[in-house]
Motif scaffolding. Structure first.
Motif, PDB file in Angstrom:
ATOM      1  N   ALA A   6       7.190   2.372   9.069  1.00  0.00           N
ATOM      2  CA  ALA A   6       6.730   3.549   9.811  1.00  0.00           C
ATOM      3  C   ALA A   6       7.614   4.759   9.538  1.00  0.00           C
ATOM      4  O   ALA A   6       7.112   5.885   9.324  1.00  0.00           O
ATOM      5  CB  ALA A   6       6.712   3.243  11.293  1.00  0.00           C
ATOM      6  N   SER A   7       8.924   4.578   9.532  1.00  0.00           N
ATOM      7  CA  SER A   7       9.824   5.716   9.289  1.00  0.00           C
ATOM      8  C   SER A   7       9.694   6.218   7.855  1.00  0.00           C
ATOM      9  O   SER A   7       9.693   7.440   7.606  1.00  0.00           O
ATOM     10  CB  SER A   7      11.271   5.314   9.588  1.00  0.00           C
ATOM     11  OG  SER A   7      11.647   4.190   8.812  1.00  0.00           O
ATOM     12  N   GLY A   8       9.560   5.288   6.906  1.00  0.00           N
ATOM     13  CA  GLY A   8       9.371   5.701   5.514  1.00  0.00           C
ATOM     14  C   GLY A   8       8.039   6.420   5.317  1.00  0.00           C
ATOM     15  O   GLY A   8       7.947   7.427   4.601  1.00  0.00           O
ATOM     16  N   SER A  68       0.830  -1.207   0.000  1.00  0.00           N
ATOM     17  CA  SER A  68       0.000   0.000   0.000  1.00  0.00           C
ATOM     18  C   SER A  68       0.861   1.252   0.000  1.00  0.00           C
ATOM     19  O   SER A  68       0.609   2.206  -0.758  1.00  0.00           O
ATOM     20  CB  SER A  68      -0.924   0.003   1.219  1.00  0.00           C
ATOM     21  OG  SER A  68      -1.778  -1.126   1.198  1.00  0.00           O
ATOM     22  N   LEU A  69       1.897   1.252   0.847  1.00  0.00           N
ATOM     23  CA  LEU A  69       2.792   2.415   0.900  1.00  0.00           C
ATOM     24  C   LEU A  69       3.575   2.558  -0.401  1.00  0.00           C
ATOM     25  O   LEU A  69       3.832   3.685  -0.869  1.00  0.00           O
ATOM     26  CB  LEU A  69       3.742   2.283   2.083  1.00  0.00           C
ATOM     27  CG  LEU A  69       3.088   2.432   3.470  1.00  0.00           C
ATOM     28  CD1 LEU A  69       4.088   2.077   4.566  1.00  0.00           C
ATOM     29  CD2 LEU A  69       2.573   3.861   3.660  1.00  0.00           C
ATOM     30  N   THR A  70       3.964   1.414  -0.988  1.00  0.00           N
ATOM     31  CA  THR A  70       4.676   1.466  -2.279  1.00  0.00           C
ATOM     32  C   THR A  70       3.780   2.069  -3.353  1.00  0.00           C
ATOM     33  O   THR A  70       4.206   2.937  -4.148  1.00  0.00           O
ATOM     34  CB  THR A  70       5.120   0.058  -2.684  1.00  0.00           C
ATOM     35  OG1 THR A  70       5.955  -0.491  -1.662  1.00  0.00           O
ATOM     36  CG2 THR A  70       5.899   0.092  -3.992  1.00  0.00           C
ATOM     37  N   LEU A  71       2.535   1.606  -3.398  1.00  0.00           N
ATOM     38  CA  LEU A  71       1.590   2.137  -4.386  1.00  0.00           C
ATOM     39  C   LEU A  71       1.344   3.625  -4.159  1.00  0.00           C
ATOM     40  O   LEU A  71       1.291   4.420  -5.121  1.00  0.00           O
ATOM     41  CB  LEU A  71       0.282   1.354  -4.300  1.00  0.00           C
ATOM     42  CG  LEU A  71      -0.830   1.780  -5.263  1.00  0.00           C
ATOM     43  CD1 LEU A  71      -0.378   1.616  -6.711  1.00  0.00           C
ATOM     44  CD2 LEU A  71      -2.115   0.978  -5.008  1.00  0.00           C
ATOM     45  N   ILE A  79      11.684   7.796  -5.157  1.00  0.00           N
ATOM     46  CA  ILE A  79      12.098   6.462  -5.630  1.00  0.00           C
ATOM     47  C   ILE A  79      12.762   5.675  -4.509  1.00  0.00           C
ATOM     48  O   ILE A  79      12.532   4.469  -4.336  1.00  0.00           O
ATOM     49  CB  ILE A  79      13.047   6.616  -6.837  1.00  0.00           C
ATOM     50  CG1 ILE A  79      12.284   7.190  -8.036  1.00  0.00           C
ATOM     51  CG2 ILE A  79      13.660   5.260  -7.201  1.00  0.00           C
ATOM     52  CD1 ILE A  79      13.161   7.566  -9.216  1.00  0.00           C
ATOM     53  N   SER A  80      13.595   6.349  -3.709  1.00  0.00           N
ATOM     54  CA  SER A  80      14.258   5.646  -2.587  1.00  0.00           C
ATOM     55  C   SER A  80      13.241   5.189  -1.542  1.00  0.00           C
ATOM     56  O   SER A  80      13.359   4.090  -0.974  1.00  0.00           O
ATOM     57  CB  SER A  80      15.314   6.544  -1.957  1.00  0.00           C
ATOM     58  OG  SER A  80      14.716   7.682  -1.366  1.00  0.00           O
ATOM     59  N   LEU A  81      12.206   6.024  -1.300  1.00  0.00           N
ATOM     60  CA  LEU A  81      11.156   5.598  -0.362  1.00  0.00           C
ATOM     61  C   LEU A  81      10.402   4.381  -0.897  1.00  0.00           C
ATOM     62  O   LEU A  81      10.038   3.471  -0.130  1.00  0.00           O
ATOM     63  CB  LEU A  81      10.184   6.751  -0.104  1.00  0.00           C
ATOM     64  CG  LEU A  81      10.702   7.894   0.781  1.00  0.00           C
ATOM     65  CD1 LEU A  81       9.676   9.017   0.863  1.00  0.00           C
ATOM     66  CD2 LEU A  81      11.036   7.382   2.176  1.00  0.00           C
ATOM     67  N   MET A  82      10.155   4.388  -2.194  1.00  0.00           N
ATOM     68  CA  MET A  82       9.473   3.242  -2.791  1.00  0.00           C
ATOM     69  C   MET A  82      10.295   1.961  -2.594  1.00  0.00           C
ATOM     70  O   MET A  82       9.770   0.911  -2.200  1.00  0.00           O
ATOM     71  CB  MET A  82       9.239   3.497  -4.286  1.00  0.00           C
ATOM     72  CG  MET A  82       8.504   2.359  -5.004  1.00  0.00           C
ATOM     73  SD  MET A  82       8.266   2.743  -6.749  1.00  0.00           S
ATOM     74  CE  MET A  82       9.958   2.797  -7.333  1.00  0.00           C
TER      75      MET A  82
END
Length: 682
Positions: A649-651, A428-431, A462-465
């Motif tokens: 959580a941090s991302g 979900s976070l990636t999307l 991109i790094s967060l993904m």
């Protein structure tokens, strides 16, 4: 010719150990022989963890002058016999010890035959003898029913039984012993007897020894008789060797007759004697000048008519081969009828069952103990264990702690509910990150996207993904590939994200410093500063991870100690120092970013992202500070779950705090996405 007593001591000890009788009583003759017996037996018992509940010495020549003497003797025997918890008693002594013990018990309790207190197992030494004369035949030895006795080894001699069957009074001419024996045994008087007698019945001459009950006469050759028989032949062979025409010893005796010889003159010849007797046994003396005979183990089976038969149920060899010195046939033993053919128990207290261990009682012998449950993580699989044991590394004690169960392999997988929740959250976070990146690319020419270095923003997204996706490396059985890359990938990707945040913060600070009159910082304003900061920060982490993976890389391992019932499949970090440096460097960048953003939070301008970065880094640092105690306090797959949750959580904190205000304007308030409205001066 008398066998060495050492095999008998060993046999008694092994007999007790075989049946598990560790708590026994001892009646012994009150003489030198009884004292030697005690001195030899006590060290053996102590070494084999057998305890004597009591030791009572029976006088072989008791004086019953007064009633008080009789009562003292009865108490001496009766008290330990009835009050002892032992069910096994050892008797050492000859015929008079047996008779005295039996009579004292009878005087103490005339109804002892039906008294359950007398359900005992009696172990008797080779000195004991139950053969009685006619005078004592009215006595009953029911007390010793099922007794186990040791006797000198004997063999059946050819013709001996037939010899006994043929004995009759006609043989008594000139044989005073046979005459007395016959009259006492059969309770009759021979017709030509000249001595006065109180027996009125006259012997008929038809009496036969084989018709006598066993307690009066046994048709088999006893061990003592067998020794005497062999002794006669040994002396005969020695005399034959001495008087042989070819003997080198003949000159020593000269013209002496047999009766004139001194016993010591045969000593030199006895050592070399070797012959086969009528039973087929080879006889010779060993290096200790002993015949080297062992002991038979006999079981006394009694019948209602007071007769008995002794059945051979085992043996003890004098010079045993390894593991073959003691033989017992338990299925042949007939116990006292009160035991109902169930093996008797003779211990100080009940057995400690599997799952328990012995606990010594203060002030008691070591055979008396309490039973304590095995401590946590240990087991005992047999009765009466001194200590509990630890299972193998891949096993753990079962609920009853009487055995071990194989541990299940534990790891966080995609199939279990916790794993499904974490995967769903990561995807979900990636999307969400992909959608934010798509929105920024679509509106790349708008003022809010172009502000604060568009390339750094794309790199951060991109790094967060990838941060969210790298958490999936932790959700599977640790393998060589995943263990090698997952921590290094996590460290490098997060370093890229934090470096981009740091670059954004430094860009804001430098930009506002450059606006001051006369400032020399204007030459640093631009994309180069941000890119150089991000790249330099990342290169340090990449170099650290390269050294780590090249020297002591992580590898798959199994933790068998952390959890009692499970084996944790995990990744061993290889070098804890390098892993700590990677996390420490990431923490250092985070703190620098937080500090710089906090100092720049009040700089005036709508383009200023310092407030958002401050909140995001505050969340980031809070999550990873909380991660340390949480990670150290959990075990197994939950340690991995804590790390995954911290990553997500941090991302998510970075994504929400930095990009949610921008997405709000881009998607919901596009009318505000204008340069003239975003610029605000004080």
């Amino acid at each position: 010719m008398v066998p060495n007593e050492t095999p008998q001591y060993r046999g008694i000890t092994q007999l007790l150990l075989h049946f598990g009788w560790t708590w026994v009583g001892l009646f012994s003759a009150d003489d030198d022989s009884g004292e030697r017996f005690l001195q030899a037996l006590e060290p053996l018992f102590f070494h084999n963890r057998i305890c004597l509940d009591f030791i009572e010495k029976i006088p072989t020549q008791s004086r019953w002058d007064t009633l008080s003497d009789v009562n003292d003797l009865i108490s001496k025997v009766y008290r330990p016999l009835t009050q002892s918890k032992a069910n096994t008693f050892i008797i050492n002594g000859g015929c008079m010890v047996i008779i005295s013990l039996n009579n004292l018990i009878l005087l103490g309790d005339f109804g002892y035959e039906e008294n359950p207190l007398y359900r005992k197992v009696w172990i008797m030494t080779a000195q004991a003898d139950f053969v009685q004369s006619n005078i004592l035949k009215s006595l009953t030895f029911y007390l010793f029913q099922g007794a186990i006795s040791f006797s000198v080894c004997t063999n059946e001699l050819l013709g001996f039984k037939k010899f006994l069957q043929n004995i009759n009074p006609s043989w008594m001419q000139g044989n005073g012993f046979l005459k007395i024996f016959w009259e006492q045994t059969f309770g009759c008087t021979l017709p030509d007897s000249q001595e006065p007698t109180y027996i009125n019945e006259t012997c008929t001459g038809e009496e036969r020894l084989e018709n006598l009950p066993g307690h009066l006469f046994e048709m088999r050759m006893s061990g003592h008789s067998y020794s005497i028989y062999n002794a006669v032949y040994v002396v005969a062979h020695a005399l034959h060797a001495l008087y042989s025409p070819t003997s080198s010893h003949r000159s020593k005796v000269g013209g002496k007759r047999y009766l004139d010889l001194q016993p010591w003159e045969l000593h030199s010849l006895l050592q070399g004697i070797s012959f086969n007797n009528a039973a087929g046994e080879t006889l010779h003396f060993n290096k200790n000048k002993e015949m080297g005979a062992g002991f038979d183990i006999m079981n006394m089976v009694m019948f209602p008519n007071k007769s008995f038969v002794r059945v051979k149920v085992g043996r003890v060899d004098a010079e045993p081969l390894e593991g073959e010195g003691f033989i017992i046939h338990e299925d042949m033993i007939v116990w006292h009828r009160h035991f109902n053919q169930v093996r008797p128990i003779s211990v100080c207290n009940d057995y400690c069952y599997p799952g328990y261990q012995k606990k010594k009682k203060e002030g008691e012998q070591f055979c008396c103990y309490d039973c304590a449950p095995c401590p946590e993580g240990k087991f005992s699989s047999h009765k009466d264990m001194d200590d509990c044991f630890t299972c193998l590394e891949d096993q753990y004690p079962n609920k009853d702690r009487d055995g071990c169960v194989h541990k299940m392999i534990n790891f966080l997988s995609f199939e279990e509910p916790l794993g499904i929740c974490l995967v769903s959250l990561a995807l979900s976070l990636t999307l969400t990150t992909v959608l934010v990146l798509g929105a920024f690319i679509k509106h790349r020419d708008t003022p809010i996207v172009r502000a604060n270095n568009r390339d750094i923003t794309y790199t951060l997204l991109i790094s967060l993904m990838f941060c969210f996706l790298c958490s999936l490396l932790f959700l599977r059985h640790p393998g060589k590939f995943t263990c090698f890359f997952r921590q290094a990938a996590f460290g490098i990707i997060f370093t890229v994200a934090v470096s981009c945040v740091l670059a954004k913060t430094i860009t804001v600070v430098v930009a506002f410093m450059a606006t001051k009159p006369g400032s020399r910082m204007s030459k640093w304003v631009g994309k180069k500063l941000a890119s150089s900061t991000a790249i330099a920060s990342c290169l340090v982490q990449v170099g650290t991870c390269t050294v780590w993976l090249g020297t002591f890389p992580p590898f798959p391992a199994f933790d068998t100690q952390s959890l009692t019932e499970e084996i944790v499949a995990e990744c061993n970090e290889g070098s804890v120092l390098m892993f700590s440096i990677v996390l420490g460097y990431l923490g250092l960048l985070s703190l620098i970013s937080l500090l710089v953003a906090f100092l720049a939070r009040k700089l005036p301008d709508s383009f200023n992202e310092a407030k958002s970065i401050t909140f995001s880094m505050l969340i980031f640092c809070s999550v990873w500070i909380s991660f340390v105690p949480s990670y150290l306090s959990t075990k197994g797959k939950y340690m991995v779950a804590v790390e995954i949750f911290s990553i997500l959580a941090s991302g998510a904190g970075l994504l929400a705090c930095i990009f949610s205000p921008k997405c709000y304007i881009i998607l919901l308030r596009p009318e505000l996405n204008r340069k003239d409205l975003l610029i605000r001066r004080t």
